[in-house]
Design a protein around this motif. Structure first.
Motif, short mmCIF file in Angstrom:
data_model
loop_
_atom_site.label_atom_id
_atom_site.label_comp_id
_atom_site.label_asym_id
_atom_site.label_seq_id
_atom_site.Cartn_x
_atom_site.Cartn_y
_atom_site.Cartn_z
N ILE B 10 28.45 53.55 48.74
CA ILE B 10 28.85 52.13 48.25
C ILE B 10 28.61 50.92 47.83
O ILE B 10 28.91 50.40 46.46
CB ILE B 10 29.25 50.88 50.05
CG1 ILE B 10 29.94 52.67 51.06
CG2 ILE B 10 30.33 50.29 49.89
CD1 ILE B 10 30.31 51.98 52.15
N LEU B 11 26.74 50.87 47.80
CA LEU B 11 26.95 49.43 47.45
C LEU B 11 26.50 50.05 45.68
O LEU B 11 26.88 49.57 44.47
CB LEU B 11 25.01 49.42 47.42
CG LEU B 11 25.25 48.51 48.96
CD1 LEU B 11 23.83 48.29 49.22
CD2 LEU B 11 25.84 47.57 47.89
N GLY B 12 26.70 51.08 45.48
CA GLY B 12 26.74 52.05 44.19
C GLY B 12 27.97 52.17 43.44
O GLY B 12 27.65 52.67 41.64
N ARG B 13 28.89 51.88 44.24
CA ARG B 13 29.73 51.27 43.44
C ARG B 13 30.07 50.30 42.75
O ARG B 13 30.68 50.18 41.35
CB ARG B 13 31.09 51.50 43.92
CG ARG B 13 31.76 53.12 45.04
CD ARG B 13 32.54 53.25 45.52
NE ARG B 13 32.34 54.22 46.62
CZ ARG B 13 32.86 54.88 47.88
NH1 ARG B 13 33.76 53.38 47.75
NH2 ARG B 13 32.67 55.92 48.29
N LEU B 14 29.06 49.16 43.30
CA LEU B 14 29.97 48.02 42.04
C LEU B 14 28.28 47.58 41.17
O LEU B 14 27.69 48.09 40.94
CB LEU B 14 28.83 46.82 43.74
CG LEU B 14 30.23 46.38 44.66
CD1 LEU B 14 29.31 45.80 45.96
CD2 LEU B 14 31.19 45.56 44.21
N ARG B 15 29.08 46.97 40.53
CA ARG B 15 28.26 46.43 38.82
C ARG B 15 27.89 45.52 39.21
O ARG B 15 27.31 45.07 40.71
CB ARG B 15 29.13 46.35 37.78
CG ARG B 15 30.03 46.97 37.29
CD ARG B 15 30.26 46.28 35.55
NE ARG B 15 31.01 44.92 35.90
CZ ARG B 15 32.12 44.72 35.89
NH1 ARG B 15 33.15 45.52 36.17
NH2 ARG B 15 32.23 43.56 36.02
N LYS B 16 26.00 45.10 38.57
CA LYS B 16 25.05 44.06 39.03
C LYS B 16 26.26 43.42 39.41
O LYS B 16 24.98 42.27 40.29
CB LYS B 16 24.42 44.51 37.92
CG LYS B 16 23.28 44.91 38.82
CD LYS B 16 21.70 44.54 37.72
CE LYS B 16 20.23 44.19 38.19
NZ LYS B 16 19.56 44.35 37.05
N ASP B 17 26.54 42.67 38.22
CA ASP B 17 27.29 40.89 38.25
C ASP B 17 27.69 41.07 39.93
O ASP B 17 28.13 39.31 40.06
CB ASP B 17 27.48 40.91 37.25
CG ASP B 17 28.87 41.70 37.08
OD1 ASP B 17 29.29 41.14 35.87
OD2 ASP B 17 28.38 42.69 36.95
N GLU B 18 28.41 41.68 40.39
CA GLU B 18 29.43 41.72 41.25
C GLU B 18 28.26 41.84 43.16
O GLU B 18 29.20 41.49 43.79
CB GLU B 18 29.97 43.18 41.25
CG GLU B 18 31.30 42.64 40.94
CD GLU B 18 32.05 44.34 40.19
OE1 GLU B 18 31.45 45.37 40.64
OE2 GLU B 18 33.66 44.41 39.27
N LEU B 19 27.38 42.60 42.93
CA LEU B 19 26.46 42.45 43.93
C LEU B 19 26.40 41.61 45.02
O LEU B 19 26.64 41.25 46.06
CB LEU B 19 25.33 42.97 43.95
CG LEU B 19 25.12 44.25 44.00
CD1 LEU B 19 23.65 44.91 42.97
CD2 LEU B 19 25.27 45.25 45.22
N ARG B 20 25.45 39.81 44.45
CA ARG B 20 25.69 38.81 45.01
C ARG B 20 27.38 38.29 45.44
O ARG B 20 27.00 38.04 47.09
CB ARG B 20 25.09 37.87 43.85
CG ARG B 20 24.72 36.86 44.65
CD ARG B 20 24.04 35.47 43.98
NE ARG B 20 22.59 35.52 43.62
CZ ARG B 20 22.10 35.33 44.89
NH1 ARG B 20 22.20 34.83 45.94
NH2 ARG B 20 20.53 35.44 44.05
N PRO B 21 27.99 38.20 44.59
CA PRO B 21 29.12 37.63 45.67
C PRO B 21 29.86 38.39 46.70
O PRO B 21 30.43 38.49 47.64
CB PRO B 21 30.53 37.34 44.25
CG PRO B 21 29.84 37.89 43.27
CD PRO B 21 28.21 38.48 43.53
N VAL B 22 29.81 39.84 45.76
CA VAL B 22 30.34 41.10 47.80
C VAL B 22 29.52 40.87 49.10
O VAL B 22 30.44 40.32 49.60
CB VAL B 22 30.37 42.08 46.73
CG1 VAL B 22 30.86 42.66 48.60
CG2 VAL B 22 31.67 42.40 45.69
#
Lengths: 345, 360
Positions: B10-22
C-alpha cells in the motif's frame, strides 16, 4: 500511363497491372509513385504450378507457427551472394558475431540470458510460386546466465517472399530477393542481427510502416474474408490530429457478417483483382455511415490500426495472423507492398 | 509476516511527498511519525513505518490496513475505473439515510455481516463524500486479500453511488446492503464509467445543469439582469496575426460555429470522461458509395468508441477545428447532460417507440 518511355511500351502489358513490366534499371527516379489501380486478391497470378511439380505437403508446412503471434515487419533489399547451401556457415558466423558483441559489452537486451547460438534453416510452406526464393528462418537461442536450465528461443526471424509480383524488378543471378522479414524478439538483439545481415549480404533492412492508405487497402481487401470458425469483427482505429485536445482516438468496429455483406455487394466476383474503385467504395461507404450518425469527418483522421478476421495490422509494422488458411494471402500482399516501398527509394 | 507485505504494497503506491500527510491522517503511528526521517530512500522509509506500527500495536490492529488503503486510494483515485449506480425509491418520501460516517459504518457492518462472516470495512469522510472500503474473504479461514477490496463513494442525501472493483460473486450482496442501509428500493447501473470520481459525480448529480446552464450553477451570469447600463465587452483574443493586409474570409462562419458550440457546451471546462461508446443498430447509410446495399434490410451492427483524456472537451474541439460539422447531433453534443457514456442508437420505428418512451 503518361510517363512510359518508348522502350517500356514494348514490354508493357495491356492489362491494368501496377507498374508495367519494366526492369529495375528503367524505373523512375522520382519521389512519386503511381498508386496501383488494382491489386491481386486471390489466386496464383501468372505462374501456375505445372501438374507434375511436386507440391510441398501440408503437413510439412509450418505456417501454424506463425499464427497468433505478434511479428514486426521489416523490408529487405536483395541479398548479395546468399547461398542456400551455406546455411550452416552463416549460422556459425552469426553466432560468433553475437558472442563478440556480448563480450564487447554491447550486451543483448535481456540481462538474465546470454544469446548462445543462432541457426539458419529453411522455412517450408511459405513459398508462393516457383519464382519465389525459399523462406529462411533465423532462430537465436539463449541460455540463462546462471548456467542452469535449457536454452530457449529468444528471437525468431523469418525472411520470405510470397508470390513476388510479376513486374518486380529483375536482377542478376547473384542476388536473392526475400523482401519481407518478420521478427519476434527483443529490440537489441534484432538490431544486432539486422546489422550483421546488412554487413554480410550488402543489403539494407528497414522498418516497414504502413500509411493510412495502405491500411485502408488491407481492410478493404480482407474485410470480407470471414472464416467459418473464429470470426472477429472488423475494426478500424483512427487517431485524431493533435490540434483536437482531449480526444485521441476513434474506433469503429463492424460485425463480421454485416461487413461481409457489404463487401460482397461492392465486389465484382468475376474479377480476380481488387480494384481501386472497390476499395474506395468500401471505405467511403463506412465513413459516410459514420458521418450520418456523428457528423464527424473520418476522412480527416489517420487510420492507425486495422483488425480483420484474418489479421491485425498497425501502422508501425506490427502484424498478427489469426487464421492459418489465409496467411498466404496476407503475406502475398505484404510482399507486394514491401516491393513497392523498396522501389520507391 | 503477511501484514508487513501488505503495508509495503500500500505504501508503495504513494509518492514520496504524499507519505507524510497520509501517515499523519492515518494516525496509527502516533509520536513515532516524528522519528522517521523522510529524506531516506522510499524503501527504508517504508521499513521505518512498518517497524513503528509494529511497536505501537504488537498484535496488529484490525482497521489499520483498511484505513491506510482508503487514504491512498483517495489520493490516486484516477488509477481505477469507477462505475456509477443510481438508487431508486418507489414512493415520494425521502429516504432515511445517514450522513454521519460512524452511523453509516455501523449500519453497513450490520447489513454485510448477515452475508459475510469475515470482512474488513472502513468508512471515511473526504470532501463531502463518504468513502467506503469493503474487503471480503472467500473462505472462513483465509484472510481478506488486498486485490479483492471493493471501494465505493457515496454522497450523502443523494441517490448516487460510485463503485470500483466489484467482484461478480459479492456484487449482489454489496448492492443490496447499500439499498437497505440507505433506505431505498432498488439500485441500477446507469452505464456511466470513468476514472475521475469528481467528474462522474458532477455528471450524475448535476445532470440538469451542464452545458450552458453551468453558468447559472457557478454563478457566472450577470447578477443584475435588469440593469440597463452598458456591459463591458469581453475582449476576445482574435487571430494573433495582426497584419492588415490579411483578410479572413470566413470570420462570420467561424463566429457562428463558435457561438453554436458555446451554446451547446457552455464556456466552463467540461467534466472529464475517458471513453464514450455507441452501439449502432440502424440501417446502413453509406448507400451512396455502395449501391448494392440499398436492398439490405435489417440493422447494420457496428460499435463506435471515442477515447481520450477528456472526450467531451475533445468533441467540442472537433467542432472548433472543423473536423466535425456543427451543429453536432444530440447524442454526441449533449453527453454532458445525459449522465451515461454507453449508448445504443436505433432507428425510430414503432417497435422502438415504446423503448424510447420508457427511457425518457
Amino acid at each position: 500511363m503518361a510517363e512510359c518511355t518508348p522502350l517500356s511500351q514494348i514490354t508493357n502489358t495491356t492489362s491494368s497491372t501496377g507498374r508495367g513490366g519494366r526492369s529495375w534499371t528503367q524505373r523512375q527516379h522520382t519521389p512519386y509513385t503511381r498508386t496501383p489501380r488494382s491489386r491481386r486478391l486471390t489466386g496464383q497470378g501468372k505462374t501456375v504450378p505445372l501438374a507434375r511439380t511436386p507440391q510441398a505437403p501440408r503437413t510439412l508446412s509450418r505456417i501454424k507457427e506463425l499464427v497468433n503471434k505478434t511479428w514486426r515487419l521489416y523490408k529487405v533489399t536483395p541479398l548479395y551472394k546468399f547461398d542456400l547451401g551455406s546455411l550452416r556457415k552463416y549460422s556459425r558466423l552469426l553466432s560468433a558475431h553475437l558472442d563478440a558483441e556480448y563480450r564487447k559489452g554491447i550486451a543483448v537486451g535481456v540481462e538474465s540470458e546470454v544469446a548462445d547460438s543462432a541457426r539458419f534453416s529453411l522455412f517450408k510452406g511459405l513459398k508462393g510460386a516457383s519464382g519465389d526464393s525459399d523462406a529462411i528462418e533465423i532462430t537465436v537461442k539463449a541460455k540463462p546466465k546462471s548456467g542452469q536450465g535449457e536454452s530457449k528461443v529468444v528471437l525468431s526471424a523469418i525472411l520470405c517472399s510470397v508470390q513476388l509480383p510479376d513486374d518486380a524488378f529483375l536482377f542478376p543471378e547473384s542476388f536473392t530477393f526475400l523482401p519481407v522479414m518478420m521478427v519476434k524478439g527483443g529490440v537489441g538483439l534484432t538490431k544486432q542481427i539486422v546489422s550483421w545481415l546488412e554487413h554480410q549480404f550488402d543489403c539494407h533492412i528497414t522498418h516497414m510502416s504502413f500509411s493510412p492508405y495502405d491500411l485502408s487497402w488491407m481492410v478493404a481487401m480482407w474485410g470480407g474474408c470471414v472464416p467459418e470458425t473464429n470470426s472477429k469483427p472488423v475494426e478500424m482505429m483512427y487517431t485524431v490530429p493533435k490540434e483536437v485536445e482531449g480526444l485521441s482516438r476513434i474506433t469503429m468496429t463492424i460485425d463480421a457478417k454485416v461487413c461481409k455483406e457489404l463487401w460482397d455487394s461492392i465486389r465484382d466476383p468475376t474479377n480476380n483483382r481488387f480494384t481501386e474503385e472497390e476499395e474506395a467504395a468500401f471505405i467511403k461507404s463506412l465513413e459516410s455511415h459514420f458521418f450520418y450518425h456523428f457528423k464527424v469527418k473520418l476522412t480527416a483522421m489517420y487510420l492507425n490500426r486495422v483488425v480483420t478476421s484474418i489479421a491485425v495490422v498497425d501502422s508501425s509494422g506490427r502484424i498478427k495472423f489469426y487464421s492459418d488458411d489465409h496467411v498466404h494471402r496476407v503475406l502475398r500482399h505484404i510482399t507486394e507492398v514491401a516491393v513497392e516501398q523498396i522501389q520507391q527509394k | 509476516m503477511m501484514e508487513r507485505e501488505i503495508f509495503r504494497k500500500i505504501l508503495g503506491r504513494l509518492r514520496k511527498d504524499e507519505l507524510r500527510p497520509v501517515l499523519q491522517e492515518w494516525g496509527h503511528l502516533g509520536k513515532r511519525l516524528h522519528e522517521i526521517d523522510f529524506s531516506h530512500s522510499k524503501h527504508s522509509v517504508h521499513s521505518y513505518v512498518v517497524k513503528g506500527f509494529m511497536k505501537n500495536y504488537p498484535n496488529g490492529h484490525p482497521d489499520a490496513v483498511g484505513k491506510l488503503d482508503l487514504l491512498c486510494l483517495q489520493k490516486h483515485s484516477a488509477k481505477r475505473t469507477w462505475a456509477v449506480y443510481h438508487l431508486k425509491k418507489g414512493q415520494d418520501s425521502p429516504p432515511n439515510d445517514a450522513a454521519d460516517p460512524k452511523e453509516f459504518e455501523q449500519r453497513l457492518r450490520r447489513e454485510l455481516g448477515v452475508d459475510f462472516k469475515k470482512m474488513e470495512l472502513c468508512v471515511l469522510q473526504h470532501e463531502k463524500a463518504l468513502w467506503v472500503r469493503i474487503c471480503i474473504s472467500k473462505g472462513s479461514k483465509t484472510k481478506p486479500m488486498l486485490k479483492n477490496a471493493t471501494y465505493c463513494v457515496h454522497f450523502p442525501h443523494t441517490p448516487v453511488l460510485i463503485v470500483t472493483n466489484m467482484k461478480a460473486a459479492t456484487a449482489e450482496s454489496i448492492k443490496q446492503a447499500f439499498v437497505n442501509v440507505l433506505d431505498y428500493d432498488d439500485i441500477q447501473d446507469i452505464r456511466l464509467t470513468g476514472r475521475c470520481v469528481k467528474s462522474l459525480a458532477q455528471l450524475s448529480l448535476n445532470k440538469y445543469s451542464q452545458g450552458s446552464f453551468s453558468q447559472y450553477r457557478l454563478n457566472q451570469v450577470d447578477l443584475q439582469p435588469l440593469s440597463h447600463g452598458k456591459k463591458r465587452k469581453r475582449t476576445e483574443s482574435e487571430e494573433s496575426i495582426t497584419d492588415p493586409r490579411i483578410v479572413f474570409v470566413n470570420q462570420k462562419e467561424k463566429k457562428q460555429r463558435l457561438e453554436i458550440l458555446n451554446d451547446t457546451f457552455g464556456p466552463n471546462p467540461q467534466p472529464t470522461l475517458e471513453k464514450i461508446e455507441y452501439k449502432l443498430e440502424t440501417k446502413f447509410h453509406g448507400n451512396h458509395y455502395a449501391p448494392g446495399m440499398r436492398n439490405h434490410t435489417g440493422p447494420f451492427h457496428c460499435r463506435v468508441k471515442f477515447e481520450g483524456t477528456s472526450v467531451i472537451e475533445g468533441i467540442k474541439n472537433l467542432g472548433k477545428t472543423e473536423l466535425a460539422v456543427v451543429p453536432l447531433p444530440d447524442h454526441l453534443a449533449k453527453v454532458h447532460s445525459l449522465a451515461k457514456n454507453h449508448f445504443v442508437l436505433q432507428d425510430k420505428t414503432k417497435a422502438n417507440k415504446s423503448v424510447q418512451d420508457s427511457q425518457t
